[in-house]
Design an enzyme around this catalytic site. Structure first.
Site, mmCIF file in Angstrom:
data_model
loop_
_atom_site.group_PDB
_atom_site.id
_atom_site.type_symbol
_atom_site.label_atom_id
_atom_site.label_comp_id
_atom_site.label_asym_id
_atom_site.label_seq_id
_atom_site.Cartn_x
_atom_site.Cartn_y
_atom_site.Cartn_z
ATOM 1 N N CYS A 144 52.824 43.561 36.076
ATOM 2 C CA CYS A 144 52.606 42.469 35.129
ATOM 3 C C CYS A 144 52.608 41.127 35.856
ATOM 4 O O CYS A 144 53.461 40.860 36.675
ATOM 5 C CB CYS A 144 53.694 42.505 34.073
ATOM 6 S SG CYS A 144 53.161 41.736 32.590
ATOM 7 N N GLU B 241 48.938 37.924 30.033
ATOM 8 C CA GLU B 241 48.612 39.350 29.877
ATOM 9 C C GLU B 241 49.315 39.924 28.656
ATOM 10 O O GLU B 241 50.433 39.544 28.326
ATOM 11 C CB GLU B 241 49.082 40.122 31.109
ATOM 12 C CG GLU B 241 48.362 39.710 32.368
ATOM 13 C CD GLU B 241 48.944 40.364 33.614
ATOM 14 O OE1 GLU B 241 48.743 39.814 34.698
ATOM 15 O OE2 GLU B 241 49.609 41.416 33.493
#
Ligand code: SAH
Length: 360
Positions: free
Chosen positions: A331, A91
């Protein structure tokens, strides 16, 4: 096959010398890669075609592919899930800050550190990212978003100091005057506290900002939620931070994710004030992002109350500005889902805080 984008200029020079090529060829290739950012040897038009063919046979220039892209409706934040050349996912988050665009990049696929509140560690560790894969997160995002990124935070998936060698090469490439030439003053590395590597980083005097993920101010509590503390205690960590400041003159930032009932009592604030009293420090508070598999939670109000407690004790603290709150899955969660679903569409977990950049 080695990605040419991971090679430093001296490494390219050595390779070209072995091929009996003039030394300026290395500079030419470095510029094609890092300034013009081409991803095809055929585009390197000032190289003889025989050399291009040889490069093509020996090296590759990889790209990343966007698997998912979540754009905030509330601000300019964009979250990317990138597919790496071997099919793994990471990510990357693009944010608009006061002075320009800042990118939060991943440094590993997964993480070994086992922090209890962190989604990146749930599925374990897969591998380190190469320098090229870190640079490509920047190049691909700039290409997609049509922006110039002026600041980088190594706060995505992974523990940057656990991938020390590749992260150092990445920084060398990023800041090289013949390449992107980004000042390392615009780069922040966040660590859970790998003490010997903090010291090694201090000795390099790179000028970058060090952020330390603290989240607890006494050893028992910190060891419970952050296994790294069982290896390097808070006193060792604080000594390493003081050393970082003494070597670099750069004030260390302390990250503290407020978790209600876990680390936000007046006693926790007092312990934190005591811990930091001899440090040139700034504390960045954020309400913890709720992670589906974990029980921690906090409201922004809880973080603000904790900030007040700290300020009353003379500690410099701020609650971080919230960016992209509508797309902010903790995250690591999106990577996890991308792996599980491999491309099927899915609703994303929505949490309420941003933890990707200090906003002090
Ligand atoms: N491994 C590095 C960098 C990646 S994590 C580190 O530990 O610093 C980036 C930051 O996000 C760290 O401060 C980490 O503690 C924090 N973080 C992880 N999970 C979080 C969550 N659920 N809510 C808020 N912050 C979180």
């Amino acid at each position: 096959m080695k990605d040419l984008l991971s090679m430093t200029l001296p490494e390219l020079q050595t390779a070209f010398a072995e091929w009996h090529q003039p030394s300026y060829r290395a500079n030419q290739v470095f510029e094609w890669l890092h300034v013009r950012k081409v991803s095809d040897f055929a585009q390197m038009t000032n190289l003889p075609s025989t050399l291009r063919t040889k490069l093509n046979a020996e090296f590759c220039i990889n790209r990343l592919f966007i698997v998912r892209k979540l754009a905030s409706c509330m601000d300019d934040t964009v979250k990317y899930v990138y597919q790496l050349p071997d099919g793994q996912h990471v990510e990357t988050v693009l944010m608009h800050y006061h002075h320009g665009w800042r990118l939060c990049i991943s440094t590993q696929v997964g993480c070994k550190m086992g922090c209890q509140f962190c989604a990146s560690t749930i599925a374990g560790f897969v591998r380190n990212l190469t320098p090229a894969e870190m640079l490509l997160q920047i190049n691909e995002t700039e290409r997609d978003a049509g922006v110039v990124i002026s600041g980088i935070v190594l706060m995505g998936i992974g523990e940057p100091l656990d991938n020390f060698k590749h992260v150092m090469t990445f920084l060398e490439l990023l800041s090289h005057p013949k390449g992107r030439n980004m000042s390392l003053r615009h780069v922040t590395i966040s660590t859970c506290g790998i003490v010997p590597k903090i010291r090694e980083l201090a000795d390099r005097k790179t000028g970058l900002t060090l952020a330390v993920s603290l989240h607890h101010a006494e050893d028992t509590g910190r060891s419970r939620i952050m296994p790294i503390n069982r290896k390097y205690s808070l006193s060792e960590l604080m000594e390493a931070c003081a050393y970082y400041f003494s070597m670099t003159g750069r004030r260390v930032t302390f990250e503290y994710a407020v978790m209600e009932g876990e680390n936000d009592s007046p006693e926790d604030a007092a312990a934190l004030a005591e811990l930091l009293k001899h440090q040139q420090a700034h504390v960045n508070l954020i309400p913890v992002n709720t992670v589906r598999e974990r029980g921690y939670h906090a409201t922004r109000k809880a973080a603000e109350q904790f900030m007040q407690l700290l300020r009353e004790l003379g500690i410099n603290a701020t609650v971080r500005r919230t960016l992209g709150s509508d797309i902010e899955a903790a995250c690591g969660q999106l990577r996890h889902e991308a792996d599980e679903l491999s491309g099927r569409s899915e609703r994303f977990a929505v949490c309420n805080s941003d933890r990707h950049g200090s906003d002090s």
